[in-house]
Motif scaffolding. Structure first.
Motif, PDB file in Angstrom:
ATOM      1  N   GLY B 157      50.792  32.823  57.897  1.00  0.00           N
ATOM      2  CA  GLY B 157      52.214  33.107  57.681  1.00  0.00           C
ATOM      3  C   GLY B 157      52.330  34.388  56.871  1.00  0.00           C
ATOM      4  N   THR B 158      52.464  35.500  57.562  1.00  0.00           N
ATOM      5  CA  THR B 158      52.477  36.806  56.887  1.00  0.00           C
ATOM      6  C   THR B 158      53.860  37.067  56.288  1.00  0.00           C
ATOM      7  N   ASP B 159      53.936  37.191  54.978  1.00  0.00           N
ATOM      8  CA  ASP B 159      55.238  37.448  54.358  1.00  0.00           C
ATOM      9  C   ASP B 159      55.561  38.933  54.394  1.00  0.00           C
ATOM     10  N   ILE B 160      56.712  39.238  54.996  1.00  0.00           N
ATOM     11  CA  ILE B 160      57.104  40.629  55.185  1.00  0.00           C
ATOM     12  C   ILE B 160      58.452  40.872  54.532  1.00  0.00           C
ATOM     13  N   VAL B 161      58.561  41.994  53.846  1.00  0.00           N
ATOM     14  CA  VAL B 161      59.862  42.378  53.293  1.00  0.00           C
ATOM     15  C   VAL B 161      60.243  43.737  53.859  1.00  0.00           C
ATOM     16  N   ARG B 162      61.523  43.965  53.857  1.00  0.00           N
ATOM     17  CA  ARG B 162      62.030  45.212  54.415  1.00  0.00           C
ATOM     18  C   ARG B 162      62.846  45.901  53.332  1.00  0.00           C
ATOM     19  N   THR B 163      62.704  47.215  53.234  1.00  0.00           N
ATOM     20  CA  THR B 163      63.496  47.927  52.230  1.00  0.00           C
ATOM     21  C   THR B 163      64.280  49.079  52.833  1.00  0.00           C
ATOM     22  N   GLY B 164      64.076  49.329  54.122  1.00  0.00           N
ATOM     23  CA  GLY B 164      64.805  50.431  54.739  1.00  0.00           C
ATOM     24  C   GLY B 164      64.698  50.355  56.246  1.00  0.00           C
ATOM     25  N   GLU B 165      65.359  51.290  56.905  1.00  0.00           N
ATOM     26  CA  GLU B 165      65.412  51.332  58.363  1.00  0.00           C
ATOM     27  C   GLU B 165      64.032  51.062  58.986  1.00  0.00           C
ATOM     28  N   ASN B 166      63.059  51.834  58.573  1.00  0.00           N
ATOM     29  CA  ASN B 166      61.723  51.656  59.144  1.00  0.00           C
ATOM     30  C   ASN B 166      60.699  51.241  58.103  1.00  0.00           C
ATOM     31  N   ALA B 167      61.184  50.725  57.011  1.00  0.00           N
ATOM     32  CA  ALA B 167      60.272  50.396  55.912  1.00  0.00           C
ATOM     33  C   ALA B 167      60.034  48.888  55.834  1.00  0.00           C
ATOM     34  N   PHE B 168      58.889  48.463  56.412  1.00  0.00           N
ATOM     35  CA  PHE B 168      58.478  47.060  56.337  1.00  0.00           C
ATOM     36  C   PHE B 168      57.198  46.995  55.520  1.00  0.00           C
ATOM     37  N   PHE B 169      57.090  46.019  54.668  1.00  0.00           N
ATOM     38  CA  PHE B 169      55.882  45.862  53.869  1.00  0.00           C
ATOM     39  C   PHE B 169      55.373  44.432  53.955  1.00  0.00           C
ATOM     40  N   VAL B 170      54.053  44.305  53.942  1.00  0.00           N
ATOM     41  CA  VAL B 170      53.478  42.966  53.843  1.00  0.00           C
ATOM     42  C   VAL B 170      53.367  42.621  52.372  1.00  0.00           C
ATOM     43  N   LEU B 171      53.984  41.513  52.000  1.00  0.00           N
ATOM     44  CA  LEU B 171      53.969  41.119  50.596  1.00  0.00           C
ATOM     45  C   LEU B 171      52.797  40.177  50.306  1.00  0.00           C
ATOM     46  N   GLU B 172      52.570  39.253  51.236  1.00  0.00           N
ATOM     47  CA  GLU B 172      51.452  38.308  51.088  1.00  0.00           C
ATOM     48  C   GLU B 172      50.941  37.949  52.471  1.00  0.00           C
ATOM     49  N   ASP B 173      49.638  37.581  52.534  1.00  0.00           N
ATOM     50  CA  ASP B 173      49.080  37.261  53.839  1.00  0.00           C
ATOM     51  C   ASP B 173      49.071  35.770  54.163  1.00  0.00           C
ATOM     52  N   LEU B 421      60.943  45.208  44.293  1.00  0.00           N
ATOM     53  CA  LEU B 421      61.286  45.637  45.649  1.00  0.00           C
ATOM     54  C   LEU B 421      62.771  45.477  45.917  1.00  0.00           C
ATOM     55  N   ASN B 422      63.342  46.464  46.549  1.00  0.00           N
ATOM     56  CA  ASN B 422      64.739  46.364  46.962  1.00  0.00           C
ATOM     57  C   ASN B 422      64.821  45.669  48.313  1.00  0.00           C
ATOM     58  N   LEU B 423      64.676  44.358  48.297  1.00  0.00           N
ATOM     59  CA  LEU B 423      64.687  43.607  49.549  1.00  0.00           C
ATOM     60  C   LEU B 423      65.970  43.879  50.317  1.00  0.00           C
ATOM     61  N   SER B 424      65.830  43.942  51.628  1.00  0.00           N
ATOM     62  CA  SER B 424      67.012  44.165  52.456  1.00  0.00           C
ATOM     63  C   SER B 424      67.956  42.969  52.363  1.00  0.00           C
TER      64      SER B 424
END
Lengths: 314, 486
Positions: B157-173, B421-424
């Protein structure tokens, strides 16, 4: 199927059946308390209700005397009474939760919503005549669960374990009700035959919802011999011993096929059913109704113990 | 009064939103993927939504979709709040995420194989040896063992956060025993029941195949001793576990047995469950019990949740344990910072999905940066979970920061730091109408004979205004997550 799953299904059904029976008994107790004193006092009636529900000793340990409000609370809501309707529903639900995979969604929803709705009701809410409505509701919910099961559950092992639980419990309940009141059925009492007796007999039938079907079957006034016959030997009466054991036998036969050989529980159930089919009320009364009922309760418990062994409940 | 898509709280916010909103661009226009959702929101009345909200709760409660709260005896089952407004992910966004996730889980499984075999990555000097060997999550008992199909983490369950139009980050694996997939499935069920017309107006990628794909995945990794079709079972700690609903749900959906440790035993080199007819063999065990409780002979000796001898049997090829023991080393917070490197090392590719920038206090330069910027960083203890031993710089007092500084200096290797993080945000139904609330995303990935990713995943939403914490224990809820098909 896991042994633990089978055990949970069995006990789930037993407890739902028990909840329904406790509700019936309470309803009858309440009804009697509304009718004029029948000569030996209302207290005696609540006492016999407690005895039939298997909770008399437990109740008396905690309450020094029989008070209708306390008895009602004890039978319906008392979490310390393992056979109160509340406890039964909780135990049934815990068992169901442990075997969610073996239940259909309808069955789970019927049980879970009953449990949730019941939790919001308190004994204080049931004053001024609301009790019968509430008890009706409990019976309806039990019927809903049974209907969901019959309508949606695969007829595999799970179904049979569930059936076994329901019918072992039902046979046990019918036997207890009869045993508590067996003295009003004794032939010597028939000579009395007054209104009070008729009322007592009706009470017994009412507690198993059989006061109307009785008339259809016997086309006669209440006679103790017939009342006992109806609840013990009549295969068409859905709460009679004979009826219960018909289903217990069928389910155990199906399960024995799964195991590949007849199980001790089946052998015992066969023997019980045979005795019931060949039995007659005269003989039973002659050797003593109370003795007969005591023996039946013992054999019924033995079948239950065999089932647990035969199918690896633990 | 309707619950207009132009949020009820805009009037109270003079400044342009500091966060990326997934429905509304900074110029106020509605993004294409949300067009019909916005129109639909405008048509809903507040009373209508309130009724739907009640209906949704009734559905969840009746189904028993609850989570247990430990130590809370009076009402020890609670509902996770459900947000009626779906989150929408556009098709091309999802394609990007999917590629990134696939690359990442592939690399992490290669990493696990390597560190439990030749440890090339350590030899190559790309990751410090004691970060692995000295790590509690590293299981030396797994050394040299080949799990079936060489897969370690089958369910991720890959935790992903988004902070912008094309900005996705993996927070935890989340490579151990990730949970939440039942909420993904039931949220969809509830939405289809509540708002069928919305589905008719969109092409929403289905999630319903997850249980079937899970079963296929488990069937694709039978142990060497298994001949014929493998028998699968789900191992749960029992009805009092907070995720029990999910365990029984998944077993039910796959049509396999849900077992507890007490149902299992090992005999003549095989794992069996006690059945009404005696016993039945289990080949693949999807366990939802932590490593340390799996086998009292191999791990914690006081565990009653597992099966004595299970680990030896696993190593002997008599059963497959899913996920494999020891996968925790790859989602350890200290190892996390090395994952982008790891991806390059094993695949020769640049990582598609970025990590959240992470400073490792074990490295003096980075530690200095952390100490100097404590007021704006989140500092995490590397082996901690669930917010224990954590400092949220911007919300901490000066005294708390000073105390943490001491802790970091005493044992730098125990800490990492990340920016807040500025979560979307996505529109959420908040009683008074709709308002933006912060979200994250947990897509569910299955790895067996191939990699299967369910479109979307579980969106967790911080329902408290302004909150960035999406955890259900702290007022977080869930919402249905839609991947639109082209």
């Amino acid at each position: 199927m896991l042994g633990r799953t089978a055990a949970s299904l069995y006990w789930m059904s037993r407890y739902i059946e028990r909840a329904e029976n406790i509700a019936r008994l309470t309803e009858v107790g309440y009804r009697i308390s509304l009718t004029p004193d029948t000569g030996f006092g209302h207290r005696e009636d609540w006492k016999s209700t407690l005895v039939a529900a298997g909770g008399y000793d437990d109740y008396m340990r905690r309450h020094s005397e029989i008070k209708p409000e306390k008895v009602k609370h004890f039978l319906l809501f008392d979490g310390d009474n393992p056979s109160s309707v509340r406890s039964c529903l909780e135990t049934a639900r815990n068992n169901a939760r442990a075997v969610r995979t073996a239940l259909t969604r309808e069955m789970w929803e019927a049980l879970n919503s009953t449990y949730i709705d019941f939790a919001s009701v308190k004994s204080a809410d049931l004053g001024s005549g609301k009790l019968p409505e509430f008890l009706d509701w409990v019976r309806q919910r039990s019927a809903l669960f049974r209907g969901s099961m019959l309508g949606t559950l695969l007829r595999d092992e799970g179904f049979h374990f569930s059936q076994l639980g329901a019918f072992i419990e039902r046979a046990d309940n019918t036997a207890r009700i009869l045993d508590v009141k067996y003295y009003v059925l004794l032939p010597t009492n028939e000579a009395v035959g007054g209104d009070i007796d008729a009322f007592q007999w009706e009470t017994i039938l009412r507690s198993v919802s059989a006061h109307r079907s009785y008339r259809h079957v016997y086309k006669d006034r209440y006679r103790p011999q017939n009342v006992a016959d109806f609840l013990i030997l009549r295969p068409e009466m859905p709460r009679s011993f004979c009826f219960c054991y018909g289903w217990i036998e069928r389910s155990l036969e199906s399960l024995s096929e799964v195991v590949g050989k007849p199980t001790p529980s089946l052998t015992e159930a066969h023997a019980i059913l045979k005795d019931l089919k060949t039995g007659n009320m005269d003989a039973i009364f002659q050797s003593g109704l109370h003795e007969f009922l005591t023996e039946f309760l013992k054999r019924n418990n033995l079948v239950s113990a065999h089932i647990a062994d035969d199918f690896h409940f633990n | 009064m309707n619950i207009q898509a132009n949020a009820v709280e805009t009037g109270t916010k003079p400044n342009p939103p500091a966060f990326f909103d997934e429905m509304r661009s900074s110029d106020g226009s509605i993004r294409p993927a949300y067009q019909k959702i916005a129109e639909w929101m405008n048509r809903q009345s507040r009373g209508g939504m309130a009724r739907k909200q009640e209906e949704a709760e009734a559905i969840f409660r009746r189904l028993g979709i609850t989570f247990a709260v430990y130590g809370d005896t009076a009402s020890n089952e609670r509902l996770i709040p459900f947000d009626l407004i779906p989150r929408v992910i556009a098709a091309q966004e999802w394609r990007f995420l999917e590629r990134g996730i696939e690359q990442r889980v592939r690399a992490l499984n290669l990493f696990l194989y390597d560190i439990y075999h030749r440890q090339e990555i350590i030899r190559a000097g790309r990751i410090p040896a004691d970060l692995i060997i000295g790590n509690e999550a590293f299981l030396p008992q797994m050394m040299g063992f080949d799990p079936p199909g060489k897969v370690y983490s089958h369910i991720v369950g890959t935790d992903i956060v988004r902070t912008g139009e094309n900005a996705f980050f993996v927070l935890e694996d989340n490579l151990r025993t990730p949970s939440g997939v039942s909420y993904m499935l039931e949220d969809r069920e509830a939405m289809m029941h509540l708002f069928p017309e919305l589905f008719a107006a969109h092409r929403v990628a289905p999630v319903e195949r997850y249980p079937e794909m899970l079963r296929q995945t488990l069937e694709s990794v039978p142990p060497p001793a298994c001949k014929g079709d493998p028998t699968i079972a789900v191992l749960t700690p029992g009805i009092f576990n907070s995720a029990y609903f999910e365990h029984s749900f998944l077993a039910d959906q796959m049509g396999v047995e849900l077992v507890q440790g007490s149902d299992l035993f090992i005999e003549d080199g095989a794992l069996y469950m006690r059945t009404v007819t005696g016993k039945e063999r289990i080949d693949v065990l999807y366990r939802r019990v932590d490593d340390s409780f799996l086998d009292p002979l191999a791990f914690r000796s006081d565990s009653t949740l597992g099966v004595p001898g299970l680990f030896d049997l696993y190593r002997a090829g008599g059963v497959t344990i899913v996920n494999a023991p020891g996968t925790g080393i790859a989602d350890d917070k200290a190892v996390y910072a090395y994952v982008p490197d790891t991806i390059e090392f094993y695949t020769g590719e640049k990582p598609i999905l970025s990590n959240v920038p992470t400073w490792r206090c074990s490295i003096p330069d980075e530690c200095g940066h952390v100490i100097d910027n404590l007021h704006e960083l989140v500092v995490k203890e590397v082996h901690g979970s669930g917010g224990y031993g954590m400092l949220i710089g911007p919300h901490a007092t000066k005294a708390q920061r000073t105390e943490f500084e001491k802790k970091i200096k005493a044992k730098p290797s125990n800490y990492i730091a990340q920016p807040t993080l500025n979560l979307s945000t996505c529109p959420s139904n908040v009683g008074a109408g709709s308002a933006p609330r912060h979200v994250d995303l947990r897509p569910f990935v299955l790895i067996g004979d191939k990699i299967r990713i369910t479109p979307g995943g579980l969106t967790r939403v911080a329902l408290k205004k302004g909150s960035l914490v999406v955890n259900s224990s702290q007022g977080g809820g869930t919402k249905d997550t839609w991947v639109l098909e082209d």
